[in-house]
Write a protein that holds these residues in place. Structure first.
Motif, PDB file in Angstrom:
ATOM      1  N   GLN A  56       1.672 -17.727   6.620  1.00 32.38           N
ATOM      2  CA  GLN A  56       1.649 -19.075   7.185  1.00 32.38           C
ATOM      3  C   GLN A  56       0.283 -19.730   6.983  1.00 32.38           C
ATOM      4  O   GLN A  56       0.153 -20.945   7.056  1.00 32.38           O
ATOM      5  N   LEU A  57      -0.734 -18.902   6.728  1.00 35.14           N
ATOM      6  CA  LEU A  57      -2.074 -19.411   6.451  1.00 35.14           C
ATOM      7  C   LEU A  57      -2.334 -19.496   4.954  1.00 35.14           C
ATOM      8  O   LEU A  57      -3.441 -19.791   4.530  1.00 35.14           O
ATOM      9  N   GLY A  58      -1.314 -19.189   4.167  1.00 32.16           N
ATOM     10  CA  GLY A  58      -1.478 -19.208   2.716  1.00 32.16           C
ATOM     11  C   GLY A  58      -2.124 -17.955   2.174  1.00 32.16           C
ATOM     12  O   GLY A  58      -2.649 -17.935   1.063  1.00 32.16           O
ATOM     13  N   ILE A  59      -2.086 -16.874   2.943  1.00 33.10           N
ATOM     14  CA  ILE A  59      -2.691 -15.604   2.553  1.00 33.10           C
ATOM     15  C   ILE A  59      -1.586 -14.581   2.333  1.00 33.10           C
ATOM     16  O   ILE A  59      -0.642 -14.497   3.115  1.00 33.10           O
ATOM     17  N   LYS A  60      -1.724 -13.788   1.280  1.00 34.67           N
ATOM     18  CA  LYS A  60      -0.748 -12.741   1.013  1.00 34.67           C
ATOM     19  C   LYS A  60      -0.723 -11.744   2.175  1.00 34.67           C
ATOM     20  O   LYS A  60      -1.761 -11.347   2.691  1.00 34.67           O
ATOM     21  N   ASP A  61       0.463 -11.327   2.572  1.00 40.14           N
ATOM     22  CA  ASP A  61       0.623 -10.420   3.701  1.00 40.14           C
ATOM     23  C   ASP A  61       0.357  -8.975   3.276  1.00 40.14           C
ATOM     24  O   ASP A  61       1.272  -8.234   2.945  1.00 40.14           O
ATOM     25  N   PHE A  62      -0.915  -8.591   3.311  1.00 42.66           N
ATOM     26  CA  PHE A  62      -1.275  -7.220   2.952  1.00 42.66           C
ATOM     27  C   PHE A  62      -1.136  -6.278   4.138  1.00 42.66           C
ATOM     28  O   PHE A  62      -1.245  -5.066   3.993  1.00 42.66           O
ATOM     29  N   PHE A  63      -0.856  -6.810   5.321  1.00 40.86           N
ATOM     30  CA  PHE A  63      -0.695  -5.964   6.499  1.00 40.86           C
ATOM     31  C   PHE A  63       0.475  -4.998   6.340  1.00 40.86           C
ATOM     32  O   PHE A  63       0.468  -3.907   6.901  1.00 40.86           O
ATOM     33  N   LYS A  64       1.473  -5.392   5.568  1.00 38.11           N
ATOM     34  CA  LYS A  64       2.614  -4.510   5.314  1.00 38.11           C
ATOM     35  C   LYS A  64       2.164  -3.218   4.638  1.00 38.11           C
ATOM     36  O   LYS A  64       2.744  -2.158   4.858  1.00 38.11           O
ATOM     37  N   GLN A  65       1.124  -3.318   3.808  1.00 37.69           N
ATOM     38  CA  GLN A  65       0.628  -2.137   3.098  1.00 37.69           C
ATOM     39  C   GLN A  65       0.026  -1.113   4.049  1.00 37.69           C
ATOM     40  O   GLN A  65      -0.002   0.069   3.734  1.00 37.69           O
ATOM     41  N   LEU A  66      -0.440  -1.551   5.202  1.00 36.37           N
ATOM     42  CA  LEU A  66      -1.001  -0.612   6.168  1.00 36.37           C
ATOM     43  C   LEU A  66       0.041   0.415   6.592  1.00 36.37           C
ATOM     44  O   LEU A  66      -0.290   1.558   6.882  1.00 36.37           O
ATOM     45  N   LYS A  67       1.298   0.002   6.603  1.00 35.22           N
ATOM     46  CA  LYS A  67       2.374   0.912   6.996  1.00 35.22           C
ATOM     47  C   LYS A  67       2.639   1.978   5.939  1.00 35.22           C
ATOM     48  O   LYS A  67       3.311   2.961   6.208  1.00 35.22           O
ATOM     49  N   THR A  68       2.132   1.796   4.738  1.00 30.56           N
ATOM     50  CA  THR A  68       2.364   2.765   3.659  1.00 30.56           C
ATOM     51  C   THR A  68       1.241   3.788   3.527  1.00 30.56           C
ATOM     52  O   THR A  68       1.296   4.635   2.633  1.00 30.56           O
ATOM     53  N   LEU A  69       0.257   3.737   4.393  1.00 30.75           N
ATOM     54  CA  LEU A  69      -0.880   4.655   4.272  1.00 30.75           C
ATOM     55  C   LEU A  69      -0.459   6.123   4.284  1.00 30.75           C
ATOM     56  O   LEU A  69      -1.036   6.941   3.572  1.00 30.75           O
ATOM     57  N   GLU A  70       0.543   6.450   5.085  1.00 26.73           N
ATOM     58  CA  GLU A  70       1.021   7.843   5.154  1.00 26.73           C
ATOM     59  C   GLU A  70       1.492   8.351   3.800  1.00 26.73           C
ATOM     60  O   GLU A  70       1.324   9.522   3.475  1.00 26.73           O
ATOM     61  N   ILE A  71       2.098   7.473   3.031  1.00 26.54           N
ATOM     62  CA  ILE A  71       2.588   7.861   1.701  1.00 26.54           C
ATOM     63  C   ILE A  71       1.435   8.374   0.835  1.00 26.54           C
ATOM     64  O   ILE A  71       1.604   9.273   0.021  1.00 26.54           O
ATOM     65  N   TYR A  72       0.265   7.807   1.049  1.00 23.99           N
ATOM     66  CA  TYR A  72      -0.924   8.174   0.272  1.00 23.99           C
ATOM     67  C   TYR A  72      -1.752   9.248   0.969  1.00 23.99           C
ATOM     68  O   TYR A  72      -2.913   9.457   0.640  1.00 23.99           O
ATOM     69  N   ASP A  73      -1.158   9.903   1.964  1.00 31.14           N
ATOM     70  CA  ASP A  73      -1.821  10.948   2.738  1.00 31.14           C
ATOM     71  C   ASP A  73      -3.040  10.454   3.507  1.00 31.14           C
ATOM     72  O   ASP A  73      -3.983  11.203   3.749  1.00 31.14           O
ATOM     73  N   ILE A  74      -3.009   9.188   3.869  1.00 30.38           N
ATOM     74  CA  ILE A  74      -4.031   8.647   4.767  1.00 30.38           C
ATOM     75  C   ILE A  74      -3.346   8.547   6.123  1.00 30.38           C
ATOM     76  O   ILE A  74      -2.782   7.526   6.497  1.00 30.38           O
ATOM     77  N   ASP A  75      -3.357   9.670   6.828  1.00 30.04           N
ATOM     78  CA  ASP A  75      -2.599   9.710   8.067  1.00 30.04           C
ATOM     79  C   ASP A  75      -3.476   9.826   9.305  1.00 30.04           C
ATOM     80  O   ASP A  75      -2.978   9.941  10.413  1.00 30.04           O
ATOM     81  N   ARG A  76      -4.783   9.772   9.123  1.00 31.52           N
ATOM     82  CA  ARG A  76      -5.704   9.781  10.265  1.00 31.52           C
ATOM     83  C   ARG A  76      -6.339   8.406  10.356  1.00 31.52           C
ATOM     84  O   ARG A  76      -7.307   8.100   9.671  1.00 31.52           O
ATOM     85  N   ILE A  77      -5.741   7.581  11.197  1.00 38.32           N
ATOM     86  CA  ILE A  77      -6.225   6.225  11.414  1.00 38.32           C
ATOM     87  C   ILE A  77      -6.746   6.171  12.850  1.00 38.32           C
ATOM     88  O   ILE A  77      -6.019   6.476  13.794  1.00 38.32           O
ATOM     89  N   PHE A  78      -7.990   5.789  12.979  1.00 33.33           N
ATOM     90  CA  PHE A  78      -8.634   5.751  14.283  1.00 33.33           C
ATOM     91  C   PHE A  78      -8.903   4.304  14.700  1.00 33.33           C
ATOM     92  O   PHE A  78      -9.209   3.467  13.856  1.00 33.33           O
ATOM     93  N   VAL A  79      -8.797   4.043  15.998  1.00 32.74           N
ATOM     94  CA  VAL A  79      -9.156   2.729  16.535  1.00 32.74           C
ATOM     95  C   VAL A  79     -10.131   2.928  17.687  1.00 32.74           C
ATOM     96  O   VAL A  79     -10.009   3.875  18.465  1.00 32.74           O
ATOM     97  N   CYS A  80     -11.081   2.034  17.750  1.00 28.64           N
ATOM     98  CA  CYS A  80     -12.101   2.084  18.784  1.00 28.64           C
ATOM     99  C   CYS A  80     -11.507   1.672  20.126  1.00 28.64           C
ATOM    100  O   CYS A  80     -10.928   0.589  20.249  1.00 28.64           O
ATOM    101  N   GLU A  81     -11.678   2.518  21.094  1.00 24.21           N
ATOM    102  CA  GLU A  81     -11.186   2.260  22.445  1.00 24.21           C
ATOM    103  C   GLU A  81     -11.776   0.965  23.009  1.00 24.21           C
ATOM    104  O   GLU A  81     -11.069   0.148  23.604  1.00 24.21           O
ATOM    105  N   ASN A  82     -13.077   0.752  22.801  1.00 30.61           N
ATOM    106  CA  ASN A  82     -13.739  -0.449  23.312  1.00 30.61           C
ATOM    107  C   ASN A  82     -13.204  -1.713  22.643  1.00 30.61           C
ATOM    108  O   ASN A  82     -13.077  -2.752  23.285  1.00 30.61           O
ATOM    109  N   ALA A  83     -12.904  -1.635  21.358  1.00 29.72           N
ATOM    110  CA  ALA A  83     -12.379  -2.799  20.639  1.00 29.72           C
ATOM    111  C   ALA A  83     -11.000  -3.175  21.168  1.00 29.72           C
ATOM    112  O   ALA A  83     -10.697  -4.362  21.339  1.00 29.72           O
TER     113      ALA A  83
END
Length: 119
Positions: A56-83
């Motif tokens: 909607q902002l004219g930007i390609k939706d790359f957020f969908k690719q985040l869901k494919t990280l497991e396929i590439y064996d990137i399965d440890r995703i960390f988020v900051c508790e404070n953030a």
């Protein structure tokens, strides 16, 4: 030899496409058989929030690719508790499975890596 690589991102989702560049970098490292994990800090946690529509902002939706990280064996995703707290978010609102880490856990995580990459 496999190296442990941590990609660290703290940029807002639409801040000069830094998160997209971080995603591309993580996928490249994973493609050459490195042990890749990713830490979202600061405003970058907003990229993981459900129901975003960047097209909607004219930007390609790359957020969908985040869901494919497991396929590439990137399965440890960390988020900051404070953030998460700063943006009034909970882990249930995120599009992918993550591990919430506090500051002390982040420091320990950083020490365990062979390389830390931040754009």
């Amino acid at each position: 030899m496999t190296k442990k690589i941590l990609v660290v991102c703290d940029a807002a989702p639409f801040d000069a496409q830094i998160i997209r560049d971080s995603l591309d970098m993580a996928l490249i490292f994973a493609a050459v058989d490195q042990e890749v994990s990713w830490l979202f800090r600061g405003a970058s946690v907003l990229a993981l929030k459900t129901a975003q529509h960047p097209n909607q902002l004219g930007i390609k939706d790359f957020f969908k690719q985040l869901k494919t990280l497991e396929i590439y064996d990137i399965d440890r995703i960390f988020v900051c508790e404070n953030a998460l707290a700063e943006f009034s978010m909970s882990s249930e609102e995120l599009t992918i499975d993550t591990e919430t880490v506090n500051i002390k856990q982040q420091q320990a995580l950083l020490k365990k890596q062979d390389h830390v990459v931040k754009l």
